[in-house]
Motif scaffolding. Sequence first.
Motif: not given
Ligand SMILES: NC(=O)c1ccc[n+]([C@@H]2O[C@H](COP(=O)([O-])OP(=O)(O)OC[C@H]3O[C@@H](n4cnc5c(N)ncnc54)[C@H](O)[C@@H]3O)[C@@H](O)[C@H]2O)c1
Length: 382
Positions: A16, A43-44, A65, A103, A105, A130, A176-177, A180, A193, A197
């Motif tokens: 985000g 966000a929830r 959402w 995002e 996968p 992404w 949260t976090a 994974r 995960d 990439h």
């Molecule tokens: N491109 C990259 O380099 C990269 C890096 C990290 C993560 N990702 C991907 O991004 C995605 C998110 O990962 P992250 O690291 O940001 O995770 P994170 O845990 O930091 O954030 C996840 C977010 O989703 C929210 N969430 C969960 N359920 C929800 C719902 N029902 N309604 C609304 N919000 C909800 C959580 O509150 C949180 O804000 C994953 O698919 C991950 O694989 C990609």
Amino acid sequence: MAKPLNVGMIGYGFMGKAHSNAYAQVNHFFDLAYRPVLKAVCARSADNAKKFADQWGYESIETDWRKLIARKDIDLIDICVPNNLHAEIAIAAAQNGKMILCEKPLSMNAAEGLKMVEAVEKAKVPNMVWYNYRRVPAVTFARQLIDEGRLGKVFHYRAKFLQDWTISADLPQGGTALWRLDAAAAGSGVTGDLLAHCIDTALWLNGPIANVSAMTETFIKERKHNLTGKVEKVGIDDACTFLGRFGNGSLATFESTRYARGHKALYTFEINGEKASIFWDLHDLHRLQYFDHKDEGKLRGWRSIHVTDHGGEHPYMNHWWVPGLAVGFEASFVHQVADFLDGVAKGKPAMPDFRDALRTQHVCDAVLASAKEGKWVNVAQG
Ligand SMILES: NC(=O)c1ccc[n+]([C@@H]2O[C@H](COP(=O)([O-])OP(=O)(O)OC[C@H]3O[C@@H](n4cnc5c(N)ncnc54)[C@H](O)[C@@H]3O)[C@@H](O)[C@H]2O)c1
């Protein structure tokens, strides 16, 4: 004047922030026909959404959402939530005619990913996944060198993504976090995960992978689950190593783990061709190591190219500072938004779109099936 394009972002965690930063920066550095507007974050928890909206400049919040997707003032839905939510949100967003950035996968598995591809193609909405590493300037530069034929026939493609943050048996799974570590939220462990990439970059640089032979391991078999409070079986792969054959005849060696003590995010790849080799390392992301066999023998050796030159020589860098000054991880997201918006304006989609990202899901599925069955598995193509 660039036309406004209203963004509704779901999730406000790590990605985000990375995406919000990219939307905020992109028009400062790139001349584009569109300008992302931070319209709403979802966000929830209303409190958390409000806090994030205030910090990043979002105009409004949603806590469901589905309401965000139904809003008429939203043009683009950005999916930054755990993997198990990608499909449902993307399919609903496509049915509502929204552009979608999802995002990686793409999905929990290829079957689910295919439904997402069908939904965006039926709705004819611009879409992208992404896989940001394609747009690290040194990685984009590697692709240019390959396209110029500088490597010749490729023999080997070697990739690693090493971390060490889950070694403690006390680390819980879920929430949260830590979603994974929870197979129900993540689909798989390091395969979907981290290796996703590596696979995306590899398919982009070296073409399709035909077949794979993999092994996975779950070193910690049970962990407390944050959502249930109970000790539960761990369903993800903690480590995954696979061999494979690319369609072009080169050999693939891939490794990923969260148990490589001392490594935080060591993504590296090396490609060995008949004429030259390339090596890249995320910890030193603005450099590309290059060995050219046609160099004069006594001077021949690995060059470390600082990919920061101007004059159009190094990809993306003429949009930033002065030659010699590097950009970081966050710039790859800025580049991806810039290319997406440019693609929308020109009617020429930026890659990887959902269909392109589905190819990585096929490889991940084959890797996990091979590890389970203990045999070579052909990768579904298309
Ligand atoms: N491109 C990259 O380099 C990269 C890096 C990290 C993560 N990702 C991907 O991004 C995605 C998110 O990962 P992250 O690291 O940001 O995770 P994170 O845990 O930091 O954030 C996840 C977010 O989703 C929210 N969430 C969960 N359920 C929800 C719902 N029902 N309604 C609304 N919000 C909800 C959580 O509150 C949180 O804000 C994953 O698919 C991950 O694989 C990609």
